[in-house]
Design an enzyme around this catalytic site. Structure first.
Site, PDB file in Angstrom:
ATOM      1  N   HIS A 174       6.678  -0.427  -6.270  1.00  0.00           N
ATOM      2  CA  HIS A 174       6.725  -1.711  -5.595  1.00  0.00           C
ATOM      3  C   HIS A 174       7.695  -2.679  -6.270  1.00  0.00           C
ATOM      4  O   HIS A 174       8.460  -3.381  -5.615  1.00  0.00           O
ATOM      5  CB  HIS A 174       5.310  -2.289  -5.567  1.00  0.00           C
ATOM      6  CG  HIS A 174       5.254  -3.708  -5.107  1.00  0.00           C
ATOM      7  ND1 HIS A 174       5.969  -4.161  -4.014  1.00  0.00           N
ATOM      8  CD2 HIS A 174       4.580  -4.768  -5.584  1.00  0.00           C
ATOM      9  CE1 HIS A 174       5.713  -5.440  -3.851  1.00  0.00           C
ATOM     10  NE2 HIS A 174       4.898  -5.837  -4.794  1.00  0.00           N
ATOM     11  N   HIS A 197       2.184  -6.541   3.718  1.00  0.00           N
ATOM     12  CA  HIS A 197       0.937  -6.613   2.953  1.00  0.00           C
ATOM     13  C   HIS A 197      -0.046  -5.654   3.612  1.00  0.00           C
ATOM     14  O   HIS A 197      -1.119  -6.044   4.056  1.00  0.00           O
ATOM     15  CB  HIS A 197       0.401  -8.049   2.921  1.00  0.00           C
ATOM     16  CG  HIS A 197      -0.172  -8.414   1.591  1.00  0.00           C
ATOM     17  ND1 HIS A 197      -1.127  -9.370   1.420  1.00  0.00           N
ATOM     18  CD2 HIS A 197       0.080  -7.935   0.355  1.00  0.00           C
ATOM     19  CE1 HIS A 197      -1.425  -9.478   0.128  1.00  0.00           C
ATOM     20  NE2 HIS A 197      -0.706  -8.610  -0.527  1.00  0.00           N
TER      21      HIS A 197
END
Ligand SMILES: Nc1ncnc2c1ncn2[C@@H]1O[C@H](COP(=O)(O)OP(=O)(O)O)[C@@H](O)[C@H]1O
Lengths: 84, 226, 641, 84
Positions: free
Chosen positions: C101, C150
């Site tokens: 990430h 998200h």
């Protein structure tokens, strides 16, 4: 006929913006001795016959509380006891 | 000299600049008022704008009602200062007991934003004198807690004394009792309205320009009483 | 923040830092005490924190790097960089910053094409690598926009996951110096009639709406798509756009030896430190159960105050640098700001205002608590910054200073727990050229062509088909969703739903404005990722163009399965190549975006889903072209084949 | 240190759509013996020193409950009692 009361609160480690906002407003009311405010839900379930704690637990578990962020407590309340 | 209309900013106010724009388009001078400042800076009228003051976490408007500026607004309203509460501002006015009743969670439990038809029912207020009684207007509604409630006696009294300023027509967006969208105090200087007239002041950005009437009404009212 | 699994944590340290010049907190909350010094403390590590000195003297201590998502060779490299084993806090920081990430380790080699193939531009003021891309749109004004995912948090806790997704992308926009002016959301769920969709969809919609509405940002568009491939892995992609005067552009570099590092915003709690709980369980025998992964909860009211406070600080020229705290919390903000300036930092972790005083240093460093920003401030301006924070009721705490040591040194209770070169965290993470392979079923899928489907032959059949299409979840009216979003706030929304693009007025006098569209098509990308990405780009580009705007920039959210699966990696590479080529052909740059890997349920990845946002500029929004027929007798013309 | 608990409920005559929504969902869970569900707020106020019931009443009265639509009850709770 009886009532089961379920109190649902955010788990202690979860941020409670509501409680925080209320706590932050208290000084405006001239109140300085409050350390913290936490806000949750208070739910009164009235059953047709007996207070059914198991049913109430099931309702709390499935519908009222979100187990990922909330805990709940249960108790039976006698109905004579009036509000306020 | 142009009229000066105050728009209060609370922490969490959102439509404050929109209200200022509406004031400007109506031909008055908007004056920014700050929640922590009790001074109304000599304005000729006050608008409490929409938004989520203090996050609206406890109950909409409950905390804002205790701000320094509200003490002054409550006092000035008693002396006849025109006050308009829009959405969150309406909630604050109810919490401050300048208007009767309360605004609760929408019946369907969702925030709802749509273009809404209203019927103006009372034109004897500082903010609606420029409309025709019975006129239907189109302005946006957007709220999560806009369901107007009061006990039956209060509702009857509001109805009997012509204090329901506007009702929802062609659909009630939030379950408000008796389709109430706006009410006024007895004197007519204080009005609370759930939908957003400040979002209907330009053809480019609103569903109509019907909202402008609230802001021009108060100018006419102030001019007549100057 | 994305859907990639969280990793993290370690701690470390040697030597101490001294502490920060000033500490102030605003009165937003009543809970007292920002410094954890008075905390009732669970014993940490027996004899105290895992300090740098301790790490140096216990080289053989076993560390749970695998559980934190680090590979053997990555761990070895950390030891080589430090010349010793990392402390617990350091291990945490490397595992976070070197995660997929944060480090983009699998995607980096492919994403380069976006820069390589981008047209030359002198209006692009900030591009890939910044918090968000910035494009100048007039002599004085610039616009910044970006999309972010998200996904995973929105499956775990739909409302809060989606809400904090909006909060996170808005802070990226804010960090560039802009006032956020709108949001969009692109949503993908499992089958509309699946029971779990009933849990996920309403929660996500109320989260997106609740946060955006409370921030006062109009929602001007998005997507709602249903497909069984997203059943266990919904996609929540949020876009935000902001506007800034060109000379208010901010950057994240922690420049200036002696400048003060200030943490602004909410207190730090155990939000989203799931990955780090591995470390807790490695070091605690009892009580670690309560330390399980904690959901991030958003406080949009705090974020609104944070926005106003930051804008006031920018306008008064009070700061040197700023960075938002996102998925990797303080770890990312401290290391990136220091690395961007080539500087060091001395930070006293004891000064971080905590929600739970018993937090360990690695937890403080890894916390994903929302609504926080990191500011770099000249000493003479610290008081002014604190005063602004006070005015808006947000906490502001000086944590330490910028140094020219080239080391990020963090102390906790008087001991050094971190001492690392910040660049090794922020810039020098691993980079992989992962193996790639075309999915073996692709030929079969492609052979199954639409032409082979039965066609409606009679009027009735045609009627039935049209009705079925109109009623299908992917084509039906989306009002149930869009009504929960405020599209009017700020008073500059010229077009929003149900239009093809959102159009927002930027300048009331001239009518200057922008148009935005956010589109994707995972089914098409599954059949042909190269052209699927191009198709998403073309759709967003067309949607912007038909309003009358000139498309000028692209952002993207690339949602894929596991990069360790060669067929997913192939899909990803093809999609990136397609998007880069498409942008080259259209002559507009990708200015930023987000990669979300590991979107899969078990071994089954989602359809490759590149979602593309296009920004257009319009010199006068009064000339916008809405969709729909405007007058009787208008002529219909079909352009193209 | 102790805590005052304030429970705020809508007055009986005020519509409670949230409670109704929960009650309406129960038959789907196969629960038929519930007569009604009402949902209010459960607020925990922690004081710096002693539990200050008068202060708590003042806070509840002015801020936590809106007398137009809500009633409240107060009680002191010992803090040992952990949540759930
Ligand atoms: N999640 C969402 N958030 C905001 N707007 C949305 C969302 N989903 C759909 N919309 C808006 O609703 C309208 C209709 O959407 P859709 O039916 O998907 O139309 P289209 O196929 O033309 O994109 C569009 O204006 C779109 O931007």
């Amino acid at each position: 006929m009886a009532r089961v009361v379920v109190d649902v609160m955010l788990k202690p480690e979860i941020l409670d913006p509501q409680g925080q906002a209320v706590a932050g407003a208290l000084p405006q009311l001239g109140i300085g001795n409050v350390r913290s405010v936490r806000i949750g839900k208070h739910i009164e379930i009235e059953f047709d016959g007996e207070a059914d704690l198991d049913r109430a637990r099931e309702i709390a578990d499935k519908l009222l509380a979100n187990p990922v962020i909330e805990d709940f407590t249960l108790r039976v309340e006698e109905l004579e006891e009036a509000d306020q | 000299m142009s009229m000066r209309i105050g728009v209060v900013t609370f922490p969490g106010s959102l439509d404050d600049r929109d209200a200022q724009r509406a004031v400007r388009l109506a031909g008055a001078e908007p004056v920014a008022l700050w929640h922590a400042d009790a001074d109304l800076h000599g304005v000729d009228a006050v608008i409490l704008p929409g938004g989520f003051s203090y996050g609206d976490y406890l109950r909409c408007g409950a905390i804002a009602r205790f701000s320094a500026v509200m003490d002054s607004v409550i006092k000035a309203a008693g002396d006849g200062l025109p006050v308009l509460g829009i959405c969150n501002g309406f909630q604050i006015l109810c919490e401050a007991h300048l208007l009767p009743g309360a605004l609760t969670r929408n019946e369907h439990l969702h925030f709802r934003n749509r273009d809404q038809w209203l019927r103006v029912e009372s034109t004897s207020t500082a903010w609606t004198a420029g409309f025709q009684a019975g006129q239907e207007i189109l302005i946006p509604v957007k709220n999560g807690e806009g369901c107007y409630v009061a006990d039956r006696r209060t509702l009857d009294e509001l109805e009997g004394s012509g204090r329901i300023v506007a009702r929802y027509v062609r659909g009630n967006p939030n379950g408000s009792q008796r389709d109430i969208a706006a009410v006024r105090n007895e004197a007519g200087n204080v009005v609370g309205i759930m939908p957003h007239p400040e979002h209907a002041v330009e053809a480019l950005t609103g569903p109509s320009v019907d909202g402008l009437g609230f802001f021009t009404s108060v100018l006419a009212h102030l001019g007549a009483h100057a | 923040m994305t859907a990639t699994p969280r990793t993290n944590e370690t701690s470390a340290a040697a030597e101490r830092v001294d502490n920060a010049p000033a500490e102030a907190e605003a009165p937003a909350t009543v809970e007292a005490g920002s410094a954890p010094a008075d905390a009732g403390v669970a014993p940490y590590y027996g004899e105290g924190p895992d300090t740098v000195a301790r790490a140096a003297s216990t080289p053989d201590e076993e560390q749970p790097f695998l559980e934190l998502g680090l590979r053997d060779d990555e761990y070895a490299r950390i030891r080589q960089i430090l010349g010793r084993r990392p402390t617990q806090a350091e291990l945490a920081m490397y595992s976070i910053m070197w995660s997929e990430h944060c480090s983009y380790k699998s995607s980096k080699v492919h994403l380069r094409q976006f820069s390589e193939k981008a047209p030359k531009s002198d209006t692009m003021l900030a591009g890939i690598g910044e918090n968000a891309g910035v494009v100048q749109i007039s002599e004085k004004l610039a616009v910044t926009f970006k999309a972010e995912s998200h996904n995973h948090p929105s499956f775990v806790e739909p409302h809060q996951g989606a809400a904090t997704g909006v909060g996170g992308i808005v802070r990226d926009i804010l960090a560039m110096g802009a006032r956020p002016i709108a949001v969009m959301d692109s949503l993908r769920f499992g089958a509309a009639d699946h029971p779990d969709t009933k849990r996920v969809l309403p929660g996500v919609v109320s989260g997106v709406g609740g946060y955006g509405n409370c921030l006062g940002l109009p929602n001007v568009g998005g997507e709602v798509v249903f497909d069984p491939c997203y059943q266990g892995n919904p996609l929540v992609n949020a876009l935000s756009v902001g506007v800034l005067p060109v000379d208010r552009l901010q950057n994240k570099a922690a420049a200036g030896n002696g400048n003060v590092v200030i943490l602004l915003g909410a207190k730090t709690g155990r939000d989203g430190i799931g990955g780090v709980s591995v470390l807790a369980s490695a070091t605690f025998d009892a009580g670690s159960e309560t330390r399980r992964p904690s959901v991030q909860v958003g406080d949009p009211f705090m974020e609104k105050l944070l926005i106003e406070a930051c804008l006031e600080v920018y306008d008064a020229g009070l700061i040197v640098g700023i960075q938002d705290l996102g998925g990797a919390g303080l770890t990312c903000a401290l290391s990136e700001t220091a690395a961007a300036a080539g500087n060091g930092m001395e930070i006293n972790l004891d000064l971080v205002p905590l929600r739970e005083p018993s937090m360990e240093p690695h937890e403080v460093l890894a916390s994903e608590s929302q609504e926080r920003m990191l500011l770099i401030v000249e000493p003479a301006k610290v008081d002014a910054v604190l005063a602004v924070a006070q005015k808006w009721g947000v906490w502001a705490t000086a944590l330490g200073t910028v140094t020219d040591s080239g080391r990020l040194v963090i102390t906790w209770r008087g001991e050094t727990v971190v001492d690392v070169p910040p660049g090794s965290l922020a810039d020098d993470g691993p980079v992989y050229a992962r193996p790639m392979r075309e999915p073996s079923d692709l030929i079969l899928l492609q052979a199954d062509r639409a032409e082979t489907l039965p066609r409606p032959k009679t009027g009735d059949e045609l009627r039935e088909t049209v009705l079925r299409l109109a009623a299908s979840p992917n084509l039906c009216d989306k009002t149930w969703v869009t009504e929960q979003y405020d599209r009017y706030v700020l008073g500059n929304t010229v077009l929003a739903q149900p239009e093809d693009s959102g159009v927002i007025r930027i300048d009331e006098e001239s009518g200057l404005g922008i148009a935005l569209s956010l589109d994707g098509n995972g089914r098409f990308a599954r059949l042909d990722p190269y052209n699927g990405a191009k198709l998403a780009l073309a759709e967003a580009y067309r949607n912007v163009a038909v309003t009358g705007a000139t498309p000028v920039a692209v952002t993207d959210c690339l949602n894929f399965g596991s990069p360790e699966d060669p067929t997913v990696m192939w899909q990803f590479a093809e999609a990136v190549r397609g998007l880069a080529d498409g942008c080259q052909e259209l002559g507009i740059p990708v200015t930023g975006g987000n990669v979300s890997f590991y979107n899969q349920t078990g071994a089954a990845p989602i359809n490759p889903t590149p979602v593309v946002g296009v920004l257009g500029v319009m010199s006068d929004v009064a000339k916008r072209v809405p969709m729909g027929f405007s007058a009787d007798g208008d002529v219909l013309i079909l352009l193209g084949q």
